[in-house]
Scaffold this active site. Sequence first.
Site, short mmCIF file in Angstrom:
data_model
loop_
_atom_site.label_atom_id
_atom_site.label_comp_id
_atom_site.label_asym_id
_atom_site.label_seq_id
_atom_site.Cartn_x
_atom_site.Cartn_y
_atom_site.Cartn_z
N LYS A 69 0.81 -1.22 0.00
CA LYS A 69 0.00 0.00 0.00
C LYS A 69 0.85 1.28 0.00
CE LYS A 69 -4.39 -1.29 2.02
NZ LYS A 69 -5.32 -0.87 3.07
N ASP A 106 -10.29 3.70 1.95
CA ASP A 106 -10.60 3.11 3.25
C ASP A 106 -11.45 4.06 4.12
OD1 ASP A 106 -9.35 0.68 2.84
OD2 ASP A 106 -7.44 1.35 3.65
#
Length: 277
Positions: A69, A106
């Site tokens: 990520k 997210d």
Amino acid sequence: MSERIPLAGVIGSPIAHSKSPKLQNYWLSRYGIEGYYIPMDISQSDLAEVLRMLPRQGFVGVNVTIPHKEAALSLADTVTDRAALIGAANTLTFGADGKIIADNTDGYGFLENLRQNGGDWDPSSGPAAVLGAGGASRAVISALLDAGAPEIRLANRTKARAEALRQDFGSRVEVYDWVQTGAMLEGVATLVNTTSLGMTGKAELKISLENLPTSALVNDIVYSPLMTPLLTEAQARGNTVVDGLGMLLYQATPGFERWFGQKPEVDETTRLLVLGE
Ligand code: ATR
């Protein structure tokens, strides 16, 4: 001229456990879209080359998961503000020229979960208490601040990580001792656990809810089990509770919409699909 079938996927290592292929391929078939979503186990050393190659192979974008990520963010040509603030990307979209746009959904997934499942929850009506200061916490804090939370009360076992978040997010974040719940929970509108405590196989989160207003919404980003000990206790004393599964489902929707041109629906079928083995 033949149109290429759009491809997308998820890059991580390991990747076998990822729920994303099941979910994204379900949406593809549900909306009758010709396309594929493929899990890819890629090592750190191959990441840059793979990301350069995928657009040429017909990929319109990919999700990125552990451990890539952060690296994905640094390999992108364009980075959204929220991804930059979180310091990690989970959704990459490839332009026609192969350029990489990195986003982090997210926080969106977290907020949409609470908005859809949290009754009349109003994040601006009081401070939010956030437990944990890892990557997930960054996404949660940035989403809560965007949603108008007047103050974030943050506690983490390793206090220095919480202090680092305050540096990045500014004065609306206040650092509390782990877990000094007395003052921390007074008058809050929201309580979120972003630590792994309460997850199946991990220790329980030990926290007294005595000072938590019963009007507060309680959310655990853990979704295995769905009802963590924290949520069970909060529900028993009258708080509205929201489990963490919705965050996983909603964070997937912006990518699908961008890549395949259709906003997908999150419903009971998608919940059961992701929960089932
Ligand atoms: P993620 O990116 O998913 O948030 P992470 O960066 O590993 O994962 O963060 C995990 C969080 O759970 C951290 O806040 C961690 O606290 P530390 O920063 O002190 O490590 C918290 N956590 C994990 N196990 C814990 C435990 N036994 N007690 C208290 N906090 C714990």
